[in-house]
Design a protein around this motif. Structure first.
Motif, PDB file in Angstrom:
ATOM      1  N   TYR A  43       0.837  -1.206   0.000  1.00 38.85           N
ATOM      2  CA  TYR A  43       0.000   0.000   0.000  1.00 38.85           C
ATOM      3  C   TYR A  43       0.872   1.257   0.000  1.00 38.85           C
ATOM      4  O   TYR A  43       0.596   2.225  -0.705  1.00 38.85           O
ATOM      5  N   ASP A  44       1.938   1.218   0.780  1.00 37.52           N
ATOM      6  CA  ASP A  44       2.796   2.402   0.909  1.00 37.52           C
ATOM      7  C   ASP A  44       3.695   2.617  -0.302  1.00 37.52           C
ATOM      8  O   ASP A  44       4.057   3.751  -0.608  1.00 37.52           O
ATOM      9  N   ARG A  45       4.092   1.559  -0.983  1.00 38.68           N
ATOM     10  CA  ARG A  45       5.182   1.699  -1.960  1.00 38.68           C
ATOM     11  C   ARG A  45       4.815   1.431  -3.410  1.00 38.68           C
ATOM     12  O   ARG A  45       5.610   1.724  -4.298  1.00 38.68           O
ATOM     13  N   VAL A  46       3.652   0.843  -3.681  1.00 38.98           N
ATOM     14  CA  VAL A  46       3.271   0.622  -5.084  1.00 38.98           C
ATOM     15  C   VAL A  46       2.334   1.755  -5.511  1.00 38.98           C
ATOM     16  O   VAL A  46       1.247   1.900  -4.952  1.00 38.98           O
ATOM     17  N   PRO A  47       2.745   2.573  -6.481  1.00 40.53           N
ATOM     18  CA  PRO A  47       1.895   3.700  -6.878  1.00 40.53           C
ATOM     19  C   PRO A  47       0.558   3.214  -7.437  1.00 40.53           C
ATOM     20  O   PRO A  47       0.495   2.188  -8.119  1.00 40.53           O
ATOM     21  N   ALA A  48      -0.501   3.965  -7.162  1.00 44.05           N
ATOM     22  CA  ALA A  48      -1.827   3.606  -7.668  1.00 44.05           C
ATOM     23  C   ALA A  48      -1.819   3.578  -9.189  1.00 44.05           C
ATOM     24  O   ALA A  48      -1.174   4.406  -9.834  1.00 44.05           O
ATOM     25  N   GLY A  49      -2.506   2.603  -9.747  1.00 39.78           N
ATOM     26  CA  GLY A  49      -2.693   2.555 -11.191  1.00 39.78           C
ATOM     27  C   GLY A  49      -1.531   1.980 -11.976  1.00 39.78           C
ATOM     28  O   GLY A  49      -1.611   1.848 -13.195  1.00 39.78           O
ATOM     29  N   VAL A  50      -0.462   1.616 -11.297  1.00 38.46           N
ATOM     30  CA  VAL A  50       0.689   1.083 -12.018  1.00 38.46           C
ATOM     31  C   VAL A  50       0.352  -0.305 -12.573  1.00 38.46           C
ATOM     32  O   VAL A  50      -0.365  -1.080 -11.936  1.00 38.46           O
ATOM     33  N   ASP A  51       0.802  -0.601 -13.790  1.00 40.73           N
ATOM     34  CA  ASP A  51       0.571  -1.935 -14.342  1.00 40.73           C
ATOM     35  C   ASP A  51       1.413  -2.948 -13.560  1.00 40.73           C
ATOM     36  O   ASP A  51       2.534  -2.642 -13.138  1.00 40.73           O
ATOM     37  N   ALA A  52       0.849  -4.140 -13.391  1.00 38.47           N
ATOM     38  CA  ALA A  52       1.546  -5.150 -12.584  1.00 38.47           C
ATOM     39  C   ALA A  52       2.928  -5.482 -13.134  1.00 38.47           C
ATOM     40  O   ALA A  52       3.812  -5.915 -12.385  1.00 38.47           O
ATOM     41  N   PHE A  53       3.117  -5.288 -14.441  1.00 36.86           N
ATOM     42  CA  PHE A  53       4.409  -5.636 -15.043  1.00 36.86           C
ATOM     43  C   PHE A  53       5.380  -4.456 -15.111  1.00 36.86           C
ATOM     44  O   PHE A  53       6.483  -4.588 -15.629  1.00 36.86           O
ATOM     45  N   GLU A  54       4.970  -3.317 -14.614  1.00 36.00           N
ATOM     46  CA  GLU A  54       5.904  -2.190 -14.586  1.00 36.00           C
ATOM     47  C   GLU A  54       6.907  -2.372 -13.446  1.00 36.00           C
ATOM     48  O   GLU A  54       6.580  -2.960 -12.410  1.00 36.00           O
ATOM     49  N   PRO A  55       8.110  -1.820 -13.623  1.00 30.70           N
ATOM     50  CA  PRO A  55       9.122  -1.972 -12.570  1.00 30.70           C
ATOM     51  C   PRO A  55       8.674  -1.447 -11.208  1.00 30.70           C
ATOM     52  O   PRO A  55       9.132  -1.929 -10.173  1.00 30.70           O
ATOM     53  N   ALA A  56       7.763  -0.470 -11.201  1.00 32.84           N
ATOM     54  CA  ALA A  56       7.342   0.116  -9.917  1.00 32.84           C
ATOM     55  C   ALA A  56       6.516  -0.852  -9.076  1.00 32.84           C
ATOM     56  O   ALA A  56       6.369  -0.653  -7.863  1.00 32.84           O
ATOM     57  N   ASN A  57       5.965  -1.891  -9.701  1.00 32.56           N
ATOM     58  CA  ASN A  57       5.265  -2.884  -8.880  1.00 32.56           C
ATOM     59  C   ASN A  57       6.293  -3.592  -7.992  1.00 32.56           C
ATOM     60  O   ASN A  57       7.483  -3.668  -8.327  1.00 32.56           O
ATOM     61  N   ALA A  58       5.836  -4.071  -6.859  1.00 32.65           N
ATOM     62  CA  ALA A  58       6.741  -4.728  -5.906  1.00 32.65           C
ATOM     63  C   ALA A  58       6.299  -6.161  -5.669  1.00 32.65           C
ATOM     64  O   ALA A  58       5.114  -6.486  -5.791  1.00 32.65           O
ATOM     65  N   VAL A  59       7.256  -7.010  -5.354  1.00 31.93           N
ATOM     66  CA  VAL A  59       6.957  -8.359  -4.867  1.00 31.93           C
ATOM     67  C   VAL A  59       7.547  -8.454  -3.462  1.00 31.93           C
ATOM     68  O   VAL A  59       8.730  -8.155  -3.264  1.00 31.93           O
ATOM     69  N   VAL A  60       6.712  -8.841  -2.512  1.00 27.74           N
ATOM     70  CA  VAL A  60       7.166  -8.945  -1.120  1.00 27.74           C
ATOM     71  C   VAL A  60       7.150 -10.408  -0.691  1.00 27.74           C
ATOM     72  O   VAL A  60       6.137 -11.093  -0.854  1.00 27.74           O
ATOM     73  N   PHE A  61       8.263 -10.880  -0.190  1.00 25.99           N
ATOM     74  CA  PHE A  61       8.335 -12.187   0.471  1.00 25.99           C
ATOM     75  C   PHE A  61       8.362 -11.908   1.972  1.00 25.99           C
ATOM     76  O   PHE A  61       9.181 -11.099   2.424  1.00 25.99           O
ATOM     77  N   ALA A  62       7.492 -12.563   2.734  1.00 22.83           N
ATOM     78  CA  ALA A  62       7.449 -12.250   4.166  1.00 22.83           C
ATOM     79  C   ALA A  62       7.181 -13.500   5.000  1.00 22.83           C
ATOM     80  O   ALA A  62       6.475 -14.412   4.565  1.00 22.83           O
ATOM     81  N   VAL A  63       7.752 -13.511   6.192  1.00 23.17           N
ATOM     82  CA  VAL A  63       7.476 -14.562   7.167  1.00 23.17           C
ATOM     83  C   VAL A  63       6.833 -13.911   8.385  1.00 23.17           C
ATOM     84  O   VAL A  63       6.585 -12.701   8.385  1.00 23.17           O
ATOM     85  N   GLY A  64       6.561 -14.702   9.421  1.00 23.82           N
ATOM     86  CA  GLY A  64       5.857 -14.148  10.571  1.00 23.82           C
ATOM     87  C   GLY A  64       6.492 -14.563  11.885  1.00 23.82           C
ATOM     88  O   GLY A  64       7.525 -15.248  11.897  1.00 23.82           O
TER      89      GLY A  64
END
Ligand code: SF4
Length: 605
Positions: A43-64
């Motif tokens: 929510y904080d780092r992916v700009p609204a409206g960006v295409d999923a394949f644009e570099p600005a999209n992010a992929v997050v790997f997370a554990v808990g």
């Protein structure tokens, strides 16, 4: 901080730089980890409206916080991104050993943005990130790639890789991790294609940090108490794996077949758990330190495919590539599942997309010339060929690779009426018509057609009223909180539901108290779940999603199940409308499904 590495890692593939940031304890307590943390970061780092394949999209790997503790089913990680299939927030989990190893790097989440100039893989260690060349792996299967990376980085390293489908941006591309004989597949939503768009073939992790637990005796006491119900509740899973569900769900009249023209499949027995085990079971496989061992390695002993070994197809895969296509050949399902895993594709989206094609061919909306290979109901050879073509985007496979919804819109305007999808995500094997809790559950799910937003499990209990709509909005809401909390801990759903409860409750509060030392209550955890769902909703609302998107497949709303024990069941538009009104009211959202400022403020958002 007990239960946490206490650090977040941000990697920019475009610049080749990375930096670590501390994880604030207040953030950890508000969102736990995994799903919650990923939702906040995206929510904080992916700009609204960006295409999923644009570099600005992010992929997050997370554990808990429970990752790499003694909780059964603790070696599970979450991957999240803006989905190229739905255009919305998406998360997906996987098991194996990699999740525990990621935790040992001391990073609770790794956020990847940008696009590498050439095929690369990302190595994460306790020291941080290193981006390495992966030209030699480009074009290779998920399994070959993981084997090569572990050989290169050492046996204590774990890897998860995309296959050719991810490289070619198949919109439902997956990623797979292999450890011993165990596969951990992050299947849904096309996040593998996002990695492909970033020129990132794989993520490799290696670390040795220990996770500290605040109150080990309290955790042990909880686990001792839950050992017996867990063993009893997972007996069928341990014995047969998820295919044990085929028989009972078919007997309920809730097993989608022939693209939902029916929900009873005549030959279900031969593709169910008992028969599959009798003919193909070779050995059990399990995630790190899990006593359940729900995975199975299959081997085909005789006939045309004698000598082939592959992972057991899960129940969802059997549904999508079997009954939905009118296919009752178990060996074809084993081979198709393997093709999807090696190529890196979600089996549910693949099968449901092919089911649309089979019906479109039957109606003459598509022709054999369009498809390029013989295909139709029950044609498993055609199915196998089309799976291969999809991974390669070869011929008609290029259109299949867009998923059922986009394919249908290219066929004719009303063809989407045949698509079994919500928010463009193809639905899994738990009926949207025969389980009213899933009617409202799918319609309101962040991800759309996912059975890991609202859970089917409680609805199969004989005491559960699956036919009535009363209380179903409240049920869906609580179930969504439960999955959000579970995916933030991050805990395997099977061990969670069967050992610790189907909703957020005291066992989970005890677990979090013991691991973190915080004085949390079940009520506080329920609010954590609600906070995460609202955060995801805010992401989707920012992308333009509103009430009109909280809908169901046309067939679910307009065609009752024709026969079998659930005959007559469906969810007409008026019924859905009433449930949505109640659901939004319970959530404190406005009539268009947008969270209100008052509710957001109450949740600290
Ligand atoms: S129950 Fe199955 S999926 Fe879950 S942790 Fe155990 S082996 Fe892995």
């Amino acid at each position: 901080m007990n239960g946490y590495g206490g650090r977040l890692l941000f990697v920019d593939l475009t610049t080749g730089t990375s930096r670590a940031e501390p994880l604030a304890e207040s953030t950890a307590r508000a969102l736990l980890g995994g799903n919650g943390l990923a939702a906040r970061i995206l929510y904080d780092r992916v700009p609204a409206g960006v295409d999923a394949f644009e570099p600005a999209n992010a992929v997050v790997f997370a554990v808990g916080p429970i990752t790499d503790t003694t909780v059964p089913g603790n070696s599970r990680a979450l991957v999240a991104s803006k989905s190229p299939l739905t255009g919305l927030f998406f998360d997906s989990t996987f098991g194996g050993r990699l999740p525990a190893t990621l935790k040992r790097t001391g990073f609770d989440a790794v956020c990847i943005t940008g696009r590498a100039a050439a095929p690369s893989y990302l190595l994460v260690t306790e020291e941080g990130a290193t981006i390495k060349p992966a030209d030699a792996l480009w074009g290779r299967s998920t399994r070959d790639s993981v084997a090569a990376l572990v050989a290169a980085e050492g046996a204590d390293a774990d890897a998860i890789a995309i296959g050719p489908a991810g490289e070619r941006r198949v919109r439902f591309a997956a990623m797979a991790h292999y450890w011993r004989n165990r596969e951990g597949v992050s299947g849904r939503g096309g996040i593998g294609a996002v990695l492909g768009s970033k020129n990132l073939k794989a993520v490799v992790v290696r670390g040795a940090r220990k996770t500290t637990v605040a109150d080990a005796p309290a955790l042990k006491a909880l686990l001792d108490e839950t050992r017996e119900p867990l063993a009893t509740g997972t007996k069928a899973l341990s014995t047969y794996g998820t295919p044990f569900l085929v028989g009972p769900i078919n007997a309920l009249g809730a097993l989608g077949a022939f693209n939902l023209k029916s929900e009873v499949f005549a030959n279900a027995r031969v593709i169910g758990g008992e028969e599959m085990k009798a003919h193909y079971h070779e050995r059990d496989t399990t995630c790190l330190k899990c006593p359940v061992a729900c995975g199975k390695q299959y081997a085909i002993g005789a006939g045309e495919f004698a000598g082939r070994r592959a992972k057991m197809p899960e129940y969802e895969t059997i549904f999508a590539l079997g009954p939905m296509l009118g296919i009752d050949n178990p060996e074809a399902l084993i081979l198709a599942n393997d093709l999807c895993d090696l190529g890196g594709m979600d089996t549910i989206s693949m099968g449901v997309t092919l089911a649309f094609v089979a019906e479109a061919l039957e109606r003459g909306w598509l022709t054999k010339a369009d498809v390029g290979v013989p295909f139709g109901w029950g044609d498993w050879r055609g199915m196998l060929r089309l799976v291969e073509m999809t991974a390669a985007r070869e011929g008609f496979g290029d259109r299949l690779a867009e998923g059922a919804w986009r394919l249908a819109t290219s066929v004719r305007p009303d063809a989407t009426n045949l698509v079994y999808a919500v928010k463009r995500l193809e639905l899994p094997a738990h009926s949207a018509r025969a389980l009213k809790g899933l009617s409202i559950g799918y319609a309101t799910a962040t991800r759309g057609g996912s059975h890991h937003d609202t859970r089917p499990t409680p609805q199969y209990a004989p005491t559960f009223d699956r036919r009535g709509t009363k209380d179903k909005p409240a049920f869906a809401m609580r179930s969504q909180h439960f999955t959000a909390v579970g995916d933030s801990l991050v805990m395997c759903r099977f061990t969670s539901e069967r050992g610790f409860g189907l909703f957020v409750g005291e066992p989970y509060a005890r677990m979090v108290r013991a691991v973190t030392g915080w004085d949390v209550t079940a009520e506080e955890l329920e609010r954590v779940g609600e906070r995460i769902i609202n955060l995801e909703r805010l992401f989707n609302v920012r992308e333009g999603m509103r009430r009109a998107d909280d809908t169901l497949p046309w067939r679910v709303m307009h065609e009752p199940i024709p026969d079998g024990p659930s005959a007559g069941m469906h969810c007409p538009p008026d019924e859905l409308r009433e449930m949505l009104d109640v659901y939004y009211g319970l959530r404190g959202w406005d009539a268009d499904g947008v969270p209100t400022p008052a509710r957001l403020a109450a949740l600290g958002l």
